[in-house]
Write an enzyme that holds these catalytic residues in place. Structure first.
Site: not given
Length: 307
Positions: A50, A52, A83, A87, A91, A94, A198, A224
């Site tokens: 990944d 970030a 927010a 994750m 986006k 999201h 994802r 993560d």
């Protein structure tokens, strides 16, 4: 009888005559108790990382702060926890997931006197994209040990792929910054380069195709977030969760170092629990622990283990 029906009848008769020309070789009854399978017993060939929270931007700040800003632009104040919750996903998805939270919907109704809808999601995502690209450089510092760890894998012949919830335009900015700091993945697949991002497995599979890695058991997916782990397990590969540097602690390296020990241990344990619950085969602190995990996976593969 019609010609099409006659054609099907002849086809069935041909198959029947063909099958009847063979006899079944009966094995001794004792062998029926066993099943023999083909298993990969080689080593790890590829690692898919990944971005970030895994390789750079410790704490995954860059998307989180922009999600807050884009909702504020539409008159709704969301928290950092709101927010961060979805994750790892594309986006746009999201943003949609944030609008589906009961707490956010209540805030939206107070401001707009209606529920948020798909047109609102589209509008926010249009604004989000340039806002995100504008700040990526500010959050592009590599996580300590990333470049050295990846370079060692590459010297050993392991190929490095990458996946992300960012679009290609966004990850291109991160890629340029990462290369300047010594991290150069062999392949990158962004969320808008596949039919669905994802938790679907397509970004992992596209990396495997682009890098010519087979079988899937020879790949390790590192992330993560829970959705990033789901991406790997859905693809059929090994998965490793990173608890310390990612979204669930949500702090940069200096902030982590400043935490009281008890608070740090509590946050770290909670992050380990989330990633383990997502199905990660392994959970470690950060990317510097990955070589030991790969060694362990290689030993398991040699025994014929599968993810």
């Amino acid at each position: 009888m019609s010609s099409s029906v006659l054609s099907r009848v002849r086809s069935v008769q041909s198959v029947t005559r063909f099958a009847s020309s063979f006899s079944v070789c009966e094995a001794p009854s004792s062998l029926h108790q066993f099943r023999y399978e083909r298993r990969y017993q080689g080593k790890v060939k590829g690692i898919i990382l990944d971005w970030a929270g895994t390789t750079l931007d410790c704490g995954v700040y860059s998307p989180a702060v922009v999600f807050i800003d884009v909702f504020k632009k539409f008159g709704v104040n969301i928290t950092m926890e709101e927010a961060r919750e979805p994750m790892g996903q594309h986006k746009k998805v999201h943003i949609q997931k944030i609008t589906e939270m009961d707490s956010v919907r209540a805030k939206w109704r107070q401001v707009h006197n209606r529920e948020p809808n798909s047109e609102d999601v589209d509008a926010m995502f249009r604004d989000f994209q340039p806002m995100q690209i504008a700040v990526l450089d500010q959050y592009s510092a590599l996580i300590t040990g990333c470049a050295q760890t990846v370079q060692k894998f590459q010297r050993d012949g392991i190929l490095i792929g990458s996946t992300t919830g960012f679009t290609k335009a966004m990850v291109d900015v991160l890629h340029t910054a990462a290369v300047k700091q010594g991290y150069r993945p062999d392949n990158t697949v962004a969320a808008d380069m596949v039919p669905a991002a994802r938790p679907y497995p397509y970004m992992v599979w596209k990396n495997a195709i682009d890098l010519s890695i087979s079988p899937i058991e020879a790949i390790v997916k590192v992330d993560d977030t829970m959705d990033g782990i789901h991406e790997g397990t859905n693809a059929g590969c090994w998965t490793v969760g990173l608890a310390k540097t990612g979204n669930y602690i949500g702090l940069n390296e200096a902030e982590i170092a400043a935490l009281p020990k008890a608070e740090y241990n509590r946050k770290l344990a909670a992050a380990y629990e989330k990633l383990a619950r997502a199905g990660a085969h392994y959970v470690i602190d950060d990317i510097t622990g990955l070589p030991a995990v790969v060694d362990h996976i290689n030993a398991r593969l040699a025994r014929g283990d599968r993810p």
